[in-house]
Design a protein around this motif. Structure first.
Motif, PDB file in Angstrom:
ATOM      1  N   ALA A 263       0.871  -1.178   0.000  1.00  0.00           N
ATOM      2  CA  ALA A 263       0.000   0.000   0.000  1.00  0.00           C
ATOM      3  C   ALA A 263       0.908   1.229   0.000  1.00  0.00           C
ATOM      4  CB  ALA A 263      -0.901   0.011   1.224  1.00  0.00           C
ATOM      5  N   LYS A 264       0.396   2.345  -0.498  1.00  0.00           N
ATOM      6  CA  LYS A 264       1.206   3.546  -0.705  1.00  0.00           C
ATOM      7  C   LYS A 264       0.554   4.692   0.063  1.00  0.00           C
ATOM      8  CE  LYS A 264       0.739   5.762  -4.816  1.00  0.00           C
ATOM      9  NZ  LYS A 264       0.743   7.226  -4.768  1.00  0.00           N
ATOM     10  N   LEU A 265       1.367   5.478   0.746  1.00  0.00           N
ATOM     11  CA  LEU A 265       0.831   6.647   1.458  1.00  0.00           C
ATOM     12  C   LEU A 265       1.661   7.876   1.125  1.00  0.00           C
ATOM     13  CD1 LEU A 265       0.647   4.110   3.921  1.00  0.00           C
ATOM     14  CD2 LEU A 265      -1.071   5.870   4.449  1.00  0.00           C
ATOM     15  N   THR A 266       1.002   9.023   1.017  1.00  0.00           N
ATOM     16  CA  THR A 266       1.710  10.262   0.717  1.00  0.00           C
ATOM     17  C   THR A 266       1.294  11.345   1.699  1.00  0.00           C
ATOM     18  OG1 THR A 266       1.757   9.726  -1.634  1.00  0.00           O
ATOM     19  CG2 THR A 266       2.190  12.025  -1.042  1.00  0.00           C
ATOM     20  N   LEU A 267       2.299  12.013   2.245  1.00  0.00           N
ATOM     21  CA  LEU A 267       2.047  13.196   3.047  1.00  0.00           C
ATOM     22  C   LEU A 267       2.290  14.370   2.101  1.00  0.00           C
ATOM     23  CD1 LEU A 267       1.275  13.638   5.979  1.00  0.00           C
ATOM     24  CD2 LEU A 267       3.686  13.836   6.544  1.00  0.00           C
ATOM     25  N   VAL A 268       1.223  15.111   1.819  1.00  0.00           N
ATOM     26  CA  VAL A 268       1.292  16.166   0.794  1.00  0.00           C
ATOM     27  C   VAL A 268       1.620  17.504   1.446  1.00  0.00           C
ATOM     28  CG1 VAL A 268       0.017  17.370  -1.028  1.00  0.00           C
ATOM     29  CG2 VAL A 268      -0.433  14.930  -0.582  1.00  0.00           C
ATOM     30  N   GLY A 269       2.513  18.271   0.781  1.00  0.00           N
ATOM     31  CA  GLY A 269       2.812  19.632   1.238  1.00  0.00           C
ATOM     32  C   GLY A 269       3.552  19.695   2.560  1.00  0.00           C
ATOM     33  N   VAL A 270       4.561  18.902   2.691  1.00  0.00           N
ATOM     34  CA  VAL A 270       5.381  18.941   3.902  1.00  0.00           C
ATOM     35  C   VAL A 270       6.370  20.095   3.782  1.00  0.00           C
ATOM     36  CG1 VAL A 270       7.015  17.664   5.336  1.00  0.00           C
ATOM     37  CG2 VAL A 270       5.241  16.429   4.041  1.00  0.00           C
ATOM     38  N   PRO A 271       6.430  21.000   4.776  1.00  0.00           N
ATOM     39  CA  PRO A 271       7.407  22.100   4.720  1.00  0.00           C
ATOM     40  C   PRO A 271       8.815  21.530   4.633  1.00  0.00           C
ATOM     41  CG  PRO A 271       5.876  22.376   6.551  1.00  0.00           C
ATOM     42  CD  PRO A 271       5.638  21.020   6.003  1.00  0.00           C
ATOM     43  N   ASP A 272       9.632  22.089   3.779  1.00  0.00           N
ATOM     44  CA  ASP A 272      10.976  21.562   3.561  1.00  0.00           C
ATOM     45  C   ASP A 272      11.926  22.016   4.662  1.00  0.00           C
ATOM     46  OD1 ASP A 272      13.144  20.328   2.426  1.00  0.00           O
ATOM     47  OD2 ASP A 272      13.623  22.051   1.149  1.00  0.00           O
ATOM     48  N   ILE A 273      11.806  21.397   5.821  1.00  0.00           N
ATOM     49  CA  ILE A 273      12.665  21.753   6.948  1.00  0.00           C
ATOM     50  C   ILE A 273      13.558  20.558   7.276  1.00  0.00           C
ATOM     51  CG2 ILE A 273      11.120  23.461   7.987  1.00  0.00           C
ATOM     52  CD1 ILE A 273      10.057  21.169   9.768  1.00  0.00           C
ATOM     53  N   PRO A 274      14.757  20.822   7.843  1.00  0.00           N
ATOM     54  CA  PRO A 274      15.649  19.705   8.194  1.00  0.00           C
ATOM     55  C   PRO A 274      14.954  18.778   9.192  1.00  0.00           C
ATOM     56  CG  PRO A 274      16.808  21.807   8.397  1.00  0.00           C
ATOM     57  CD  PRO A 274      15.350  22.134   8.191  1.00  0.00           C
ATOM     58  N   ASP A 301       7.456  25.226  -4.664  1.00  0.00           N
ATOM     59  CA  ASP A 301       7.047  26.116  -3.581  1.00  0.00           C
ATOM     60  C   ASP A 301       7.710  25.800  -2.240  1.00  0.00           C
ATOM     61  OD1 ASP A 301       5.913  23.732  -3.075  1.00  0.00           O
ATOM     62  OD2 ASP A 301       3.859  24.471  -2.831  1.00  0.00           O
ATOM     63  N   LYS A 302       8.873  25.043  -2.278  1.00  0.00           N
ATOM     64  CA  LYS A 302       9.612  24.724  -1.063  1.00  0.00           C
ATOM     65  C   LYS A 302       8.818  23.833  -0.095  1.00  0.00           C
ATOM     66  CE  LYS A 302      13.566  26.796  -1.760  1.00  0.00           C
ATOM     67  NZ  LYS A 302      14.757  25.972  -1.981  1.00  0.00           N
ATOM     68  N   THR A 303       7.772  23.208  -0.592  1.00  0.00           N
ATOM     69  CA  THR A 303       7.190  22.122   0.197  1.00  0.00           C
ATOM     70  C   THR A 303       7.462  20.837  -0.579  1.00  0.00           C
ATOM     71  OG1 THR A 303       5.038  22.117  -0.857  1.00  0.00           O
ATOM     72  CG2 THR A 303       5.317  23.547   1.076  1.00  0.00           C
ATOM     73  N   THR A 304       7.281  19.708   0.100  1.00  0.00           N
ATOM     74  CA  THR A 304       7.625  18.441  -0.521  1.00  0.00           C
ATOM     75  C   THR A 304       6.497  17.436  -0.326  1.00  0.00           C
ATOM     76  OG1 THR A 304       9.255  16.673  -0.536  1.00  0.00           O
ATOM     77  CG2 THR A 304       8.804  17.652   1.579  1.00  0.00           C
ATOM     78  N   ASP A 305       6.377  16.514  -1.288  1.00  0.00           N
ATOM     79  CA  ASP A 305       5.457  15.392  -1.104  1.00  0.00           C
ATOM     80  C   ASP A 305       6.294  14.178  -0.703  1.00  0.00           C
ATOM     81  OD1 ASP A 305       3.531  17.089  -1.878  1.00  0.00           O
ATOM     82  OD2 ASP A 305       3.230  16.208  -3.871  1.00  0.00           O
ATOM     83  N   PHE A 306       5.943  13.585   0.447  1.00  0.00           N
ATOM     84  CA  PHE A 306       6.722  12.469   0.966  1.00  0.00           C
ATOM     85  C   PHE A 306       5.885  11.202   0.817  1.00  0.00           C
ATOM     86  CE2 PHE A 306       8.642   9.721   4.054  1.00  0.00           C
ATOM     87  CZ  PHE A 306       9.982  10.099   4.106  1.00  0.00           C
ATOM     88  N   THR A 307       6.381  10.249  -0.017  1.00  0.00           N
ATOM     89  CA  THR A 307       5.607   9.039  -0.310  1.00  0.00           C
ATOM     90  C   THR A 307       6.385   7.794   0.087  1.00  0.00           C
ATOM     91  OG1 THR A 307       4.610  10.167  -2.192  1.00  0.00           O
ATOM     92  CG2 THR A 307       4.410   7.758  -2.127  1.00  0.00           C
ATOM     93  N   PHE A 308       5.683   6.832   0.651  1.00  0.00           N
ATOM     94  CA  PHE A 308       6.346   5.545   0.932  1.00  0.00           C
ATOM     95  C   PHE A 308       5.331   4.402   0.851  1.00  0.00           C
ATOM     96  CE2 PHE A 308       4.725   5.117   5.253  1.00  0.00           C
ATOM     97  CZ  PHE A 308       4.535   6.434   5.647  1.00  0.00           C
ATOM     98  N   THR A 309       5.859   3.181   0.755  1.00  0.00           N
ATOM     99  CA  THR A 309       4.972   2.012   0.707  1.00  0.00           C
ATOM    100  C   THR A 309       5.176   1.157   1.955  1.00  0.00           C
ATOM    101  OG1 THR A 309       6.563   0.639  -0.476  1.00  0.00           O
ATOM    102  CG2 THR A 309       5.050   1.926  -1.811  1.00  0.00           C
ATOM    103  N   VAL A 310       4.103   0.476   2.338  1.00  0.00           N
ATOM    104  CA  VAL A 310       4.134  -0.433   3.495  1.00  0.00           C
ATOM    105  C   VAL A 310       3.365  -1.701   3.129  1.00  0.00           C
ATOM    106  CG1 VAL A 310       4.240   1.408   5.226  1.00  0.00           C
ATOM    107  CG2 VAL A 310       2.012   0.569   4.445  1.00  0.00           C
ATOM    108  N   ASP A 311       3.464  -2.688   3.984  1.00  0.00           N
ATOM    109  CA  ASP A 311       2.663  -3.893   3.821  1.00  0.00           C
ATOM    110  C   ASP A 311       1.182  -3.509   3.891  1.00  0.00           C
ATOM    111  OD1 ASP A 311       3.122  -7.145   4.249  1.00  0.00           O
ATOM    112  OD2 ASP A 311       1.177  -6.412   4.985  1.00  0.00           O
ATOM    113  N   ARG A 312       0.375  -4.117   3.013  1.00  0.00           N
ATOM    114  CA  ARG A 312      -1.020  -3.692   2.917  1.00  0.00           C
ATOM    115  C   ARG A 312      -1.788  -3.859   4.237  1.00  0.00           C
ATOM    116  NH1 ARG A 312      -4.145  -5.566  -2.408  1.00  0.00           N
ATOM    117  NH2 ARG A 312      -2.379  -4.481  -3.368  1.00  0.00           N
ATOM    118  N   ASN A 313      -1.376  -4.863   5.035  1.00  0.00           N
ATOM    119  CA  ASN A 313      -2.054  -5.095   6.326  1.00  0.00           C
ATOM    120  C   ASN A 313      -1.868  -3.935   7.298  1.00  0.00           C
ATOM    121  OD1 ASN A 313      -2.975  -7.691   5.645  1.00  0.00           O
ATOM    122  ND2 ASN A 313      -0.930  -8.512   6.084  1.00  0.00           N
ATOM    123  N   ASP A 314      -0.801  -3.146   7.060  1.00  0.00           N
ATOM    124  CA  ASP A 314      -0.519  -2.042   7.980  1.00  0.00           C
ATOM    125  C   ASP A 314      -1.165  -0.731   7.535  1.00  0.00           C
ATOM    126  OD1 ASP A 314       1.058  -3.625   9.657  1.00  0.00           O
ATOM    127  OD2 ASP A 314       2.824  -3.336   8.390  1.00  0.00           O
TER     128      ASP A 314
END
Lengths: 410, 410
Positions: A263-274, A301-314
């Motif tokens: 399964a895939k999840l994305t956090l949209v518009g994450v401020p680009d901070i360390p 716009d200096k924000t980022t989309d952070f995407t990752f995949t996990v096991d579908r059960n999670d």
């Protein structure tokens, strides 16, 4: 005249009849003049039967005592197989992990092998005996029985082969070798005669469940040639070998692996901070969820989309974790998709061949398959696509990279 | 504060529930402050299950491999019992015969114990742990797993008790002690608080199947006080102890043993020549038949009648052997009777009491019971009578020698 270590899993020794069939198989190989050391698992179902007894008594049994308990499973198999071999007139001797000193650390139920004493086995081999060793088990410095964890018999076999400097470690399973891809998805899948350790590791980690990944790593580390073959059907199986052997003849790609359980999840518009990545993945990992692919792109716009995949059960659990992370970080939103699949092409050949990636993308594009994520390593390229396109993608890539067999796979 | 070795047989640990009950029993004793070493058998039925698997493969399996196979039975029990103890908050540790070095000779399936290394157990006892040891099994000088033969767990327990100089070796069984005779035959049978080793040995050899005769011999040799008690009912059981203890209070006779599984054969009119006895018993022994009582009388005419008893199952075979022996020796005839029984009175007291034999014969005569054979040893007198009189004889003797309890046995 070679020295072979042959490993037979639970299904292969699952009944008296199967044990007798395995004995015949071994006897035939012995009659060809080869020296043989056999490593066996518990009869299928036995380990679960024992664990169920323990579960009736305690929800949290001592790992030391669990190892004493389940190690009896393999001990029953070595005795029965040795009796079956002797019944065929084949001299043999059984050994527990303790008796041939498969020395491990003291991490009960998931011990790691440190050393194996080969003197006793070498003496038996000199006497012409077939040696039958209990897989999955060992003994620590204090003499406590240990086990290597599920699938540990493969690791036992590889370790014994390494210690004895065997010519081959032969893993007998219920499939007759490693295929270019899953024959159930692509009927033109071809059995590979050879595959390199690196490719096998990638295939295993990408969802091809022929061998335990730990035993492949182990074999690679100790340079033990590994062969996967069927204990039910005759054949040469697939040899897992070292890079360089006949490299010129290698095709660019060795196989197509896939995994539909993602399964895939994305956090949209994450401020680009360390530290943003660790503030996202920290809570996920704290929830004991394993992350597979990770992709991050900095937008204009200096924000980022952070995407990752996990096991579908999670999927649902991760989504909850991300909702609260999103608030913390001031991100815009959480979006997810649990009907995706990952398809990967694997091959050491791609190191020296340019354009493999673009060929892959072209192929998918020509089938109108949209690529949702891309991740690459030196010998593999993985893409995430919509799950409904999985079979189509595998077949198209299989054909595009010249993997199709002439004959249709059985 | 004492050190007890407690042995639980197959029925006592025959299910998860029974194992949990045994653990509670041990915990209660531990809570009284005693040090405890437990010796257990395989769960009832398990050894036979394993032997049946082997029998499917071979009619004549290697004894070495059989020992590897069946020794797993006790290993399962020690792990489960140790887990059950820990679940009750009782610190414990399990050991196989190999792990605490119950050193035996190499006679697989019927090995004899040579030595036990107590260092490891003493360390655990010092740490306050209950030790759970696999009975029935050991290890030879070469590190091979051995077993002591059927009933060997009793012997293991006694050997461990001897090595640790335990205060008592407690054998838990399905009876609550040793009785003056079988309560099923004589309802006035009384449970003995104590019995001497010599008496217990005679009782056991005469058919009272409370303890394995070998373990009683072993306990006597190493002066280990032995107690028989029930794992199902509370009570003090019977202590098997050394002669002399409270000897003055001992009754003349401790018990009446009997065996109805005998048959009697007589070779009539054997010429009285040297070596006749061995020419008769040689062929019987060669046919692997065990002989119990033997009686020979020289008659006036210089011929002899040679009579002996055997297990009733061997009656027909022995008769055939004797027919041909009779011809060889020029004897008159072979006669036999397979509806006889043996009744014995046992007691160290008879050593110092005259007239015990005549009292026994008087008692039987007064009931019109004819005595067919007589055999005596220092602490027992056995007679052979017609089987139909068995119950009557046992009850009459029980009463004549003042063994009757005031209360009727339950």
């Amino acid at each position: 005249m070679a020295l072979y270590v042959q490993k037979f899993g639970g299904t292969s020794v699952g009944s008296v009849e199967r044990i007798q069939a395995v004995a015949k198989n071994i006897k035939a190989c012995r009659d060809e003049g080869h020296d043989i050391v056999v490593v066996v698992s518990a009869m299928s179902g036995e380990t679960n039967r024992l664990l169920a007894l323990s579960a009736e008594i305690s929800a949290d049994p001592s790992p030391r005592e669990l190892d004493v308990l389940v190690s009896t499973g393999e001990q029953v198999t070595i005795a029965l197989l040795s009796i079956a071999l002797q019944e065929l007139g084949c001299d043999s001797k059984s050994y527990t992990g303790d008796q041939i000193k498969i020395l491990t650390d003291s991490s009960h139920t998931k011990a790691r092998i440190k050393n194996i004493d080969v003197a006793r086995m070498q003496e038996d081999l000199k006497q012409g005996r077939v040696i039958v060793v209990a897989g999955f088990q060992g003994v620590d410095e204090q003499g406590n029985t240990t086990t290597l964890g599920r699938g540990g018999s493969d690791t036992s076999a590889v370790a014994v082969a390494a210690a004895l400097k065997a010519d081959e470690c032969q893993i007998y399973t219920d499939v007759d070798g490693v295929y270019t891809t899953d024959p159930r998805v692509c009927e033109k899948a071809r059995k590979l005669e050879r595959i390199t350790f690196e490719e096998m590791l990638e295939m295993a980690s990408l969802g091809s469940k022929v061998l335990q990944i730990r035993s492949v790593e182990f074999a690679g580390k100790y340079q033990v040639p590994l062969r996967v073959l069927s204990s039910f059907v005759e054949g040469e199986g697939t040899l897992i070998t070292f890079e360089g052997v006949e490299k010129m003849e290698q095709p660019v790609i060795s196989g197509i692996a896939f995994n539909r359980n993602e399964a895939k999840l994305t956090l949209v518009g994450v401020p680009d901070i360390p530290g943003a990545a660790s503030r996202i993945l920290g809570p996920v990992s704290a929830a004991n969820i394993e992350v597979d692919m990770i992709v991050q792109n900095i937008a204009e716009d200096k924000t980022t989309d952070f995407t990752f995949t996990v096991d579908r059960n999670d999927y649902q659990r991760v989504k909850q974790v991300l909702e609260s992370v999103s608030e913390d970080l001031g991100a815009q939103s959480v979006v997810g998709d649990n009907s995706i699949a990952k398809v990967s092409i694997v091959g050491v050949g791609m190191r020296s061949h340019a354009g493999v990636a673009s060929k892959m993308f072209d192929c998918l594009a020509s089938e109108n398959i949209n690529i949702l994520m891309i991740s690459t390593s030196e010998i593999k390229i993985s893409v995430v696509i919509e799950e409904k396109y999985l079979e189509l993608a595998v077949r198209a890539l299989h054909s595009a990279f010249d993997l199709d067999s002439d004959a249709v796979a059985e």
